[in-house]
Design an enzyme around this catalytic site. Structure first.
Site, PDB file in Angstrom:
ATOM      1  N   CYS A  74       0.819  -1.201   0.000  1.00 31.44           N
ATOM      2  CA  CYS A  74       0.000   0.000   0.000  1.00 31.44           C
ATOM      3  C   CYS A  74       0.862   1.265   0.000  1.00 31.44           C
ATOM      4  O   CYS A  74       1.578   1.527  -0.966  1.00 31.44           O
ATOM      5  CB  CYS A  74      -0.977  -0.047   1.173  1.00 31.44           C
ATOM      6  SG  CYS A  74      -2.294   1.181   1.127  1.00 31.44           S
ATOM      7  N   HIS A  75       0.835   2.060   1.050  1.00 31.72           N
ATOM      8  CA  HIS A  75       1.652   3.265   1.157  1.00 31.72           C
ATOM      9  C   HIS A  75       3.042   2.988   1.746  1.00 31.72           C
ATOM     10  O   HIS A  75       3.896   3.873   1.754  1.00 31.72           O
ATOM     11  CB  HIS A  75       0.953   4.311   2.043  1.00 31.72           C
ATOM     12  CG  HIS A  75      -0.251   4.939   1.426  1.00 31.72           C
ATOM     13  ND1 HIS A  75      -1.461   4.283   1.333  1.00 31.72           N
ATOM     14  CD2 HIS A  75      -0.450   6.158   0.865  1.00 31.72           C
ATOM     15  CE1 HIS A  75      -2.352   5.075   0.755  1.00 31.72           C
ATOM     16  NE2 HIS A  75      -1.771   6.213   0.456  1.00 31.72           N
TER      17      HIS A  75
END
Length: 182
Positions: free
Chosen positions: A107-108
């Site tokens: 994800c991030h």
């Protein structure tokens, strides 16, 4: 002795991106250790609100990459953004990479790989809003559920967790095969 996997996180980790890979790794016989700059417990973010708390097993100040076989970096917006501002967390990511150990970011969380200077020349994926950061850091971004480039494993989102977990386990199995052959 089971291989040990560090899960480096702080408050605001994406609930599913810590809990599900941890469950998958635990069920596969690995020892997972939650490491954080925070003491006691850290609180997850579950889609649109605060989620469950997770016990911190070890303080970041007490952790050493040499004592672990792999690193897992859960995403969410808050968690990696906070960690990339922590010099010890960024150095921990570098230490794992320099040792050639698997580093898995979802994800991030690839923001931490960018901050550690590890994205240049790598094939990677991440949440769409992180793509420009990866490109600016010199990575080639692929829109796939999991991308493995040597010891770096990256995924895009919670829906990719099964492939993400499988890639981590395969990297750990390969690590054991290499050590047995040596």
């Amino acid at each position: 002795m089971a291989q040990r996997i560090m899960i480096l996180a702080t408050n605001g980790f994406e609930q599913s991106e810590l809990m599900e890979p941890r469950k998958n790794l635990d069920e596969a016989g690995y020892e997972t250790v939650v490491v954080s700059p925070e003491a006691g417990a850290i609180k997850g973010w579950d889609e649109k609100d605060w989620g469950q708390s997770v016990k911190v097993d070890m303080a970041l100040d007490d952790a050493d990459a040499a004592d672990f076989d792999a690193l897992v970096l859960p995403g969410g917006q808050m968690n990696p953004d906070i960690l990339r501002m922590n010099d010890k967390a960024v150095q921990m990511v570098r230490d794992f990479c320099e040792a050639g150990k698997p580093v898995a970011a979802i994800c991030h969380a690839p923001w931490l790989l960018v901050e550690a200077g590890l994205a240049n020349g790598k094939n990677m994926t991440a949440w769409p809003s992180v793509h420009t950061d990866l490109i600016n850091a010199g990575a080639t971004v692929l829109d796939q559920e999991v991308v493995v480039d040597n010891n770096l494993i990256t995924s895009r989102k919670p829906g990719d967790i099964p492939a993400f977990s499988k890639a981590i386990i395969e990297a750990l199995e390969k690590q054991v095969d290499v050590s047995r052959a040596a």
